[in-house]
Design an enzyme around this catalytic site. Structure first.
Site, PDB file in Angstrom:
ATOM      1  N   HIS A 638      -3.093   5.966  18.310  1.00 17.08           N
ATOM      2  CA  HIS A 638      -3.189   5.295  17.005  1.00 17.08           C
ATOM      3  C   HIS A 638      -4.476   4.475  16.921  1.00 17.08           C
ATOM      4  CE1 HIS A 638      -1.575   2.339  19.794  1.00 17.08           C
ATOM      5  NE2 HIS A 638      -2.055   1.408  18.994  1.00 17.08           N
ATOM      6  N   ARG A 700       7.412  -3.900  31.068  1.00 11.70           N
ATOM      7  CA  ARG A 700       6.033  -4.350  30.932  1.00 11.70           C
ATOM      8  C   ARG A 700       5.894  -5.127  29.627  1.00 11.70           C
ATOM      9  NH1 ARG A 700       1.042  -0.885  28.866  1.00 11.70           N
ATOM     10  NH2 ARG A 700      -0.606  -2.370  29.375  1.00 11.70           N
TER      11      ARG A 700
END
Ligand SMILES: *[C@@H]1O[C@H](CO)[C@@H](O)[C@H](O)[C@H]1NC(C)=O
Ligand SMILES: *[C@@H]1O[C@H](CO)[C@@H](O)[C@H](O)[C@H]1NC(C)=O
Ligand SMILES: *[C@@H]1O[C@H](CO)[C@@H](O)[C@H](O)[C@H]1NC(C)=O
Length: 709
Positions: A638, A700
């Protein structure tokens, strides 16, 4: 001529009354020794019955003592006696000058003079008119021939608490006695510089140009007058502006106390009283600094008063983890319901009653004591009560007052700003200290042995303490010879979050920086340590581990992670190309603070790395993303809706998760091992089309901001 002076000097005696050897008295004696005055002290260790400060009259005991002392000098025709108070007086020049001025006065007895009449104002009309100078008699000091002084006090039959001032005034106002005893007043302050009522004062500067290490002199004076009578005992290093400078002198203080060469176990034992009286930011940093003080913990006892439920955990974990390193620890918590003043009395009393205790060190939680040598430095100054200067960052707010107003409140002294800003450096005798100070245990068991030092009428705790210390004739010193630290601002501290310190970027920016900004950020700002793992992608340290942990914990504490589906408002708004599992800064009320962080720490480095581009660090999207293998492990390629993007890794690959990273497709370039606390900074649209690489294990977290959308 010299012979004549020597003869005269032999015939000069100083008499003073001191029932206690207060610090004021010791200062007087040091100045007398310096100029070689011969001093006889009357009434030492006798009980003082001459009245106290609540009763302005009194002092009769001094007349009685003088009268009886004079008996031994009846046959000494030539003897000249200076009778003077000692608690608030010091000599400013020598006997030669004193005698010269006495002779010039051409009378047998000279009294100090005052602008104000007391204790009986009705007597004013009886006073001889004067053209200039001071009109009224002051009993604080007078000089005269022994035989004349004998006549002066001959008729004394009063009580110890009768007024000596009134007695001498009546003698003086009787024209016959005035003439026969031959009394005059020192109207022009040629001998006695009386500062009562004088509020415009100048504190003498001590150590400028002098090697501070060698310096141990609190008093230097160079003025023409023979005697300086100080208004209050703490004015030890004031000199009135009106004085002219003629002769110089230095009066030295008792020596420093060196701790060099002491074995740890031989160092004085210190009881540190720690006071957490209100919600206080950066308390874990406070305990960290406490541990880092360079002083053997086995010579330290801790007394902690924590008034706040809010801080229970922090105090507990400090005591659990480190309490054992200290000689002893006592904690009084919020449930014990002990108030501020009472707690301070308790702490002090622990030291007072422990024969092994040598010093009491009082430390409030809002004090940021950065100088790890503080305890040693203060001990070496060898004072009964001493505070290190601390002040608010770049503000004039500090932990001392330079002067008192007549009613005992704050007054700005002429040198206050210079002392706070350390343009004048030295050891200062001041009327008020607070928040952090060292007290010799010895004085807690003598002058300050009354159990309740922290109450006095309606005064606040800190003012009550200083009031009581001053009343006992104990000097409070302040040293600004070193940098010690600063005082936190407690004004806008909210306690509604999990990690409230994160919100302190406005109120305590320096402390915020110290806790949260990576130690190598400054190097990065200078262009060092900045890496470029992919074209135009910069990588540099920004956050400390604590910053990362607290931000993650704060987000998890809030807990409302977006679901990542299309109902997310951000996607409808069209800002974000791909949805993530995230929480935005504005959701936890951290938008203003985050903006300030970007402005203070990201903008300067952006302008270095992308020269010619000036960011306003505007953002509409700033959020923490969570990647998990079973939730959202990765992100499809993206563009970011930004001019540039920062992406801060908030945890550690290998320990906290596996996989992860970022790949820039156009450059076929990946960053696979993000470093905790480091940020990536890369252009947003057009060139840096990228994807989030899959997290394969663990969780994460990254903090992402799209800047200048
Ligand atoms: C003191 O005595 C001297 C002479 O010895 C005289 O000139 C002076 O006026 C006297 N002063 C007073 C106050 O009586
Ligand atoms: C800061 O940089 C120095 C020198 O490169 C390094 O030794 C140190 O570990 C760095 N500090 C941190 C917290 O990473
Ligand atoms: C991208 O780089 C990898 C190794 O880093 C290489 O194996 C691969 O062929 C590259 N792909 C392209 C399209 O250049």
């Amino acid at each position: 001529c010299t012979g004549k002076v020597t003869l005269l000097l032999k015939n000069l005696l100083v008499l003073t009354v001191a029932t206690k050897q207060t610090e004021g008295f010791q200062r007087f004696r040091r100045s007398a020794q310096f100029f070689n005055y011969k001093v006889q002290v009357l009434g030492l260790d006798e009980e003082w019955k001459g009245g106290d400060d609540k009763k302005p009259a009194g002092g009769g005991q001094k007349v009685r003592l003088l009268k009886s002392a004079l008996k031994q000098y009846v046959d000494k025709e030539d003897l000249i006696i200076l009778f003077i108070e000692s608690y608030d007086v010091l000599f400013a020049s020598g006997p030669t000058e004193l005698l010269k001025k006495f002779k010039q006065a051409k009378s047998k007895v000279v009294f100090s003079a005052e602008n104000y009449i007391y204790p009986d104002r009705k007597l004013e009309a009886k006073y001889p008119q004067v053209r200039d100078g001071k009109r009224f008699l002051g009993s604080g000091g007078f000089i005269g021939y022994a035989s004349n002084l004998k006549k002066l006090v001959e008729e004394w039959k009063g009580q110890d608490d009768d007024s000596d001032q009134l007695f001498y005034t009546n003698v003086f106002l009787d024209p016959e006695k005035r003439e026969s005893i031959n009394i005059s007043l020192d109207q022009r302050s040629r001998i006695f510089q009386n500062l009562n009522g004088a509020l415009v004062l100048m504190r003498h500067e001590l150590t400028q140009g002098v090697d501070a290490k060698k310096l141990s002199c609190p008093i230097m004076c160079n003025m023409v007058n023979c005697l300086l009578q100080l208004q209050l005992n703490y004015l030890g290093n004031y000199i009135p502006q009106i004085w002219t400078f003629e002769t110089g002198c230095t009066v030295c203080d008792e020596g420093l106390r060196s701790l060099t060469g002491f074995k740890d176990e031989a160092l004085p034992m210190i009881l540190i009283g720690i006071f957490i009286e209100q919600p206080t930011p950066f308390l874990s940093q406070f305990f960290l600094r406490l541990r880092n003080l360079r002083y053997p913990k086995q010579r330290i006892q801790l007394f902690i008063h924590n008034h706040e439920q809010h801080h229970l955990m922090q105090v507990d974990s400090f005591v659990k983890e480190h309490g054992k390193e200290y000689l002893a620890v006592k904690v009084i918590g919020p449930d014990d319901e002990v108030e501020n003043a009472e707690a301070r009395n308790l702490g002090m009393d622990l030291c007072r009653k422990d024969p092994g205790c040598d010093y009491y060190f009082s430390l409030d939680a809002e004090i940021v004591l950065k100088n790890t040598e503080t305890l040693r430095i203060l001990i070496e100054q060898n004072k009964l009560v001493i505070a290190p200067l601390v002040s608010r960052h770049e503000k004039l707010w500090s932990n001392f007052w330079g002067a008192l107003s007549p009613d005992g409140y704050y007054a700005r002294s002429e040198d206050y700003v210079d002392i706070v800003q350390r343009r004048r450096v030295g050891l200062w005798n001041v009327p008020y200290i607070s928040s952090v100070y060292l007290v010799k245990a010895k004085v807690l068991r003598s002058e300050l042995d009354q159990g309740d030092l922290f109450h006095s009428g309606k005064l606040d705790t800190d003012m009550a303490f200083c009031h009581n210390v001053r009343n006992q004739g104990v000097f409070m010193y302040l040293t600004n010879r070193h940098q010690f630290g600063h005082i936190l601002s407690l004004e806008n501290y909210q306690t509604t979050h999990l990690h409230n310190d994160l919100w302190q970027i406005f109120s305590n920016p320096e402390d915020w920086r110290e806790k949260y900004i990576h130690e190598n950020y400054t190097a990065a700002l200078k262009g060092k340590l900045v890496e470029m793992p992919c074209p135009d992608v910069y990588w540099f340290p920004i956050f400390t581990d604590i910053a990362c942990d607290e931000l993650v914990e704060e987000m998890e504490h809030y807990g409302q992670w977006s679901t990542g589906d299309n109902t997310d408002s951000r996607i409808q708004g069209g800002y974000e190309n791909v949805p993530t599992i995230d929480i935005h800064m504005n959701q936890i009320g951290f938008e203003r603070e985050w903006y300030k962080f970007l402005l203070d720490y990201i903008a300067p480095i952006t302008e270095k790395l992308y020269p010619g581009y000036y960011t306003k660090t505007q953002f509409e999207l700033a959020f923490v993303v969570r990647y998990k293998p079973d939730e959202q492990p990765s992100l499809v390629p993206h563009h970011d809706a930004s001019t540039f993007t920062i992406n801060i890794a908030l945890n550690r690959v290998g320990t906290d998760y596996e996989g992860g990273g970022c790949r820039f497709l156009r450059y076929n370039c990946s960053i696979r091992a993000p470093r905790k606390g480091w940020t990536l900074m890369h252009p947003g649209r057009l060139t840096h089309y990228h994807e989030g690489l899959p997290t394969t294990k663990g969780t994460r977290y990254i903090a992402v901001s799209f800047l200048d959308p």
